[in-house]
Design an enzyme around this catalytic site. Structure first.
Site, PDB file in Angstrom:
ATOM      1  N   SER A   1       0.869  -1.166   0.000  1.00  0.00           N
ATOM      2  CA  SER A   1       0.000   0.000   0.000  1.00  0.00           C
ATOM      3  C   SER A   1       0.908   1.219   0.000  1.00  0.00           C
ATOM      4  O   SER A   1       1.938   1.249  -0.673  1.00  0.00           O
ATOM      5  CB  SER A   1      -0.937  -0.041   1.205  1.00  0.00           C
ATOM      6  OG  SER A   1      -1.776   1.099   1.220  1.00  0.00           O
TER       7      SER A   1
ATOM      8  N   TYR B   1      -4.108   7.885  -7.363  1.00  0.00           N
ATOM      9  CA  TYR B   1      -3.180   6.956  -6.708  1.00  0.00           C
ATOM     10  C   TYR B   1      -3.684   6.587  -5.322  1.00  0.00           C
ATOM     11  O   TYR B   1      -3.687   5.403  -4.946  1.00  0.00           O
ATOM     12  CB  TYR B   1      -1.800   7.607  -6.628  1.00  0.00           C
ATOM     13  CG  TYR B   1      -0.748   6.742  -5.973  1.00  0.00           C
ATOM     14  CD1 TYR B   1      -0.377   5.525  -6.528  1.00  0.00           C
ATOM     15  CD2 TYR B   1      -0.107   7.155  -4.799  1.00  0.00           C
ATOM     16  CE1 TYR B   1       0.596   4.732  -5.932  1.00  0.00           C
ATOM     17  CE2 TYR B   1       0.866   6.367  -4.199  1.00  0.00           C
ATOM     18  CZ  TYR B   1       1.212   5.159  -4.771  1.00  0.00           C
ATOM     19  OH  TYR B   1       2.173   4.378  -4.171  1.00  0.00           O
TER      20      TYR B   1
ATOM     21  N   LYS C   1      -4.768   2.866  -3.749  1.00  0.00           N
ATOM     22  CA  LYS C   1      -4.152   2.293  -2.558  1.00  0.00           C
ATOM     23  C   LYS C   1      -5.172   2.127  -1.426  1.00  0.00           C
ATOM     24  O   LYS C   1      -5.059   1.185  -0.626  1.00  0.00           O
ATOM     25  CB  LYS C   1      -2.974   3.159  -2.100  1.00  0.00           C
ATOM     26  CG  LYS C   1      -1.787   3.112  -3.059  1.00  0.00           C
ATOM     27  CD  LYS C   1      -1.277   1.684  -3.263  1.00  0.00           C
ATOM     28  CE  LYS C   1      -0.040   1.625  -4.126  1.00  0.00           C
ATOM     29  NZ  LYS C   1       0.451   0.228  -4.321  1.00  0.00           N
TER      30      LYS C   1
END
Length: 226
Positions: free
Chosen positions: A83, A97, A101
């Site tokens: 992560s 992004y 994650k």
């Protein structure tokens, strides 16, 4: 080494089969493939967003699904998902992004509960800034569209990237040693922040979140049936 494009499901299956044929079992799966798409959400086109999720999320799905049957049958294994601090706290200019994650974090928590009865451990790593190629020109992806309205947010971030890359405080070699340590642990953590910057971000968010929960507790609990 085996070539593996995680966005191609058949390659994930072929790589798994090759590993099992060579070693007879798979003890650890480290889902590390990923890249960062940077830009405000309004600056990102749908194709860029889909590509971000195809690698960071659906690629992880494909490889994990390919490996799980072998781990389940052998009654042991450890799945480690990369992560990021961006998966624990959202940052301006990294909405795509961070979203990918955050998806990895939700998957990891749920998966850990699903596979625990089979003796399989699951851990998510939440590194801060490490001196890898993530921010280099070879890996980093900037949204093709730049909107002047976001210059003070994403524009500033774009200008700072060059100065950050290659000067991150985290040592990748020490991260590897940390991963080896949790793999060897009989009771590995579900999540592991890595780097002093990651610890600082996590502690600040947890403190702020607890404060907000307390501040709005009465309203939160007022929505139950009488």
């Amino acid at each position: 080494p085996i070539s593996l494009d995680v966005t191609v499901e058949s390659q994930a299956q072929a790589a798994t089969e090759a590993a099992l044929a060579r070693f007879g079992r798979i003890d650890v799966l480290l889902n590390n493939a990923g890249y960062a798409l940077l830009g405000a959400l309004e600056e990102c086109c749908m194709q860029e967003l889909e590509a971000q999720f195809r690698t960071n999320v659906f690629g992880l799905f494909a490889v994990t699904q390919a490996v799980l049957p072998a781990m389940r049958q052998q009654g042991a294994g450890h799945i480690i998902n990369l992560s990021s601090m961006a998966g624990f706290k959202g940052w301006p200019g990294s909405s795509a992004y961070s979203a990918s994650k955050f998806a990895v974090e939700g998957l990891t928590e749920s998966l850990a509960a699903e596979v625990a009865p089979f003796g399989i451990h699951v851990t998510m790593l939440e590194p801060g800034y490490f001196r890898t190629d993530l921010l280099s020109d070879a890996s980093l992806c900037l949204a093709a569209r730049e909107l002047a309205a976001y210059d003070t947010v994403t524009g500033q971030m774009r200008r700072q990237i060059a100065g950050v890359s290659g000067h991150q405080p985290g040592d990748p070699a020490k991260l590897v040693r940390a991963v080896r340590q949790i793999v060897d642990s009989p009771h590995p953590p579900l999540r592991l922040a890595l780097g002093s910057d990651a610890m600082e971000v996590a502690e600040h968010k947890l403190s702020a979140w607890q404060h907000e929960l307390n501040q709005w507790r009465a309203l939160s609990t007022s929505t139950d049936f009488d």
